[in-house]
Design an enzyme around this catalytic site. Structure first.
Site, mmCIF file in Angstrom:
data_model
loop_
_atom_site.group_PDB
_atom_site.id
_atom_site.type_symbol
_atom_site.label_atom_id
_atom_site.label_comp_id
_atom_site.label_asym_id
_atom_site.label_seq_id
_atom_site.Cartn_x
_atom_site.Cartn_y
_atom_site.Cartn_z
ATOM 1 N N SER A 107 0.965 -1.068 0.036
ATOM 2 C CA SER A 107 0.040 0.179 0.058
ATOM 3 C C SER A 107 0.725 1.453 -0.118
ATOM 4 O O SER A 107 2.084 1.282 0.652
ATOM 5 C CB SER A 107 -0.829 -0.024 1.293
ATOM 6 O OG SER A 107 -1.462 1.316 1.586
ATOM 7 N N TYR B 180 -1.443 0.265 9.970
ATOM 8 C CA TYR B 180 -1.445 -0.590 8.723
ATOM 9 C C TYR B 180 -0.363 -0.092 7.792
ATOM 10 O O TYR B 180 0.201 -1.228 7.269
ATOM 11 C CB TYR B 180 -2.847 0.150 8.183
ATOM 12 C CG TYR B 180 -3.103 -0.467 6.866
ATOM 13 C CD1 TYR B 180 -3.591 -1.691 6.652
ATOM 14 C CD2 TYR B 180 -2.819 0.221 5.633
ATOM 15 C CE1 TYR B 180 -3.898 -2.377 5.477
ATOM 16 C CE2 TYR B 180 -3.218 -0.344 4.205
ATOM 17 C CZ TYR B 180 -3.710 -1.386 4.024
ATOM 18 O OH TYR B 180 -3.911 -2.056 2.989
ATOM 19 N N LYS C 186 2.371 -3.043 6.298
ATOM 20 C CA LYS C 186 2.858 -3.367 5.192
ATOM 21 C C LYS C 186 4.012 -3.212 4.826
ATOM 22 O O LYS C 186 4.922 -4.026 4.013
ATOM 23 C CB LYS C 186 1.841 -2.419 4.291
ATOM 24 C CG LYS C 186 0.269 -2.873 4.402
ATOM 25 C CD LYS C 186 0.199 -4.113 3.474
ATOM 26 C CE LYS C 186 -1.231 -4.316 3.387
ATOM 27 N NZ LYS C 186 -1.392 -5.616 2.557
#
Length: 350
Positions: free
Chosen positions: A153, A177, A181
């Site tokens: 991402s 998040y 990643k």
């Protein structure tokens, strides 16, 4: 060829499977099936069963198997689809998924940004531990080096940003998040460097316009302000119209995945993760594109209701990129935000 799709019940997973079934495998630039790339077995894995009935109904060249059932003897050219459920953060589950040595693995599974931020422990268990278990399960099999396409991402980047983030910009995420990643990207590099797998990580832009119901992604409003008005429903805009962001359509996302699966990874060297192309627009420009395509009455369905939590989160998100490496390697995205809206209309509303 055997393919494993992890996260098959999600929007991108279903679209990827639809494309693979329609094409019968991987095709070259002339639309011909690449020799040795014909699809013989596809495993669709997620925490809930992937509903593929609309993709396979009436096709006698496909056999669907639920769970670990043994398929009937296959006829020439027949494809087996296995629909499995489980938890990738369970190391035994990860090992069972790769036990029959799939040739290509698409790892799309994750909990989304807002949910990972709200539940710290669950975010790390699913987004990080699940990926680590998958990599370790692959590495444990002798003489097995599959292509693993991992969806990362643009959340791996954190402010302050240049006007356009280049391929050499550092990854200093400002969300849990994004951190999860970024760690997975490092693991993908290291396992690939050691010859344990052949990994390609693709940093997806925010996918817009997402069909279906709103999810818990903090970026969901980018899709909501287009999808709901086009369906005649009101939508909430929690940020100002000058917020700029990086987008690609679901159609482009599937194209990224397929290209990553067949890319000559020797071109990547030791840097296995790529920022995907996209379209940089402000929310105001999104709305202007919607107005041009659907008219003022549709735009009037958007209501401005500021949300301070989302405003703070969005302030740390990247806005624009210069993804030269991916473009040189043949990855292609939408040309404009109007094209993104038109793709949604064609694929979902027609």
């Amino acid at each position: 060829m055997k393919i494993l799709v992890i996260g098959a019940a999600g929007m991108i997973g279903r679209r990827l499977i639809a494309r693979l079934l329609a094409d019968g495998g991987f095709r070259d630039t002339h639309g011909q099936t690449i020799p040795g790339q014909k699809l013989t077995e596809l495993t669709a894995f997620d925490v809930v069963p992937a509903d593929l009935s609309d993709l396979i109904g009436g096709r006698d060249d496909i056999e669907v198997v639920h769970g670990s059932a043994v398929p009937k003897p296959l006829g020439q050219g027949r494809t087996v689809i296995r629909i499995l459920t489980g938890d990738l953060s369970d190391a035994q589950q990860a090992a069972s998924l790769v036990a029959d040595r799939p040739d290509i693995i698409f790892h799309l599974a994750a909990i989304v940004s807002g949910e990972a931020e709200a539940d710290f422990a669950r975010g790390y268990r699913i987004n990080l531990d699940g990926t680590r278990h998958l990599l370790e399960a692959i590495a444990a099999i002798d003489s097995y080096v599959p292509r693993l396409v991992f969806t990362s991402s643009i959340a791996v980047f954190g402010a302050p940003f240049p006007d356009a983030i280049g391929d050499d910009f550092h990854t200093t995420p400002l969300t849990s998040y994004g951190t999860q990643k970024a760690i997975c990207e490092l693991l993908l590099n290291d396992f690939s460097r050691r010859g344990m797998l052949d990994g390609v990580g693709i940093r997806l832009p925010t996918i817009c316009v997402r069909p279906g119901r709103p999810n818990r992604a903090a970026s969901g409003f980018f899709s909501n302000i287009i999808r709901e008005p086009l369906a005649g429903q009101p939508a909430i805009l929690p940020v100002s119209e000058d917020v700029r962001h990086w987008h690609a359509s679901p159609r482009s996302a599937v194209g990224f995945l397929l290209h990553a699966a067949t890319l000559d990874s020797r071109q990547l060297g030791s840097r296995r993760n790529l920022t995907m192309p996209g379209v940089s627009v402000t929310v105001g420009e999104q709305i202007a594109s919607l107005r041009k395509i659907a008219g003022e009455e549709v735009v009037k369905l958007i209501r401005h209701e500021p949300d301070e939590a989302i405003i703070r989160m969005v302030a740390g998100w990247p806005q624009n990129f210069s993804p030269v490496r991916a473009q040189q390697l043949g990855f292609r995205a939408d040309a404009s935000f109007e094209e993104i809206i038109q793709a949604h209309i064609q694929d979902e509303l027609s």
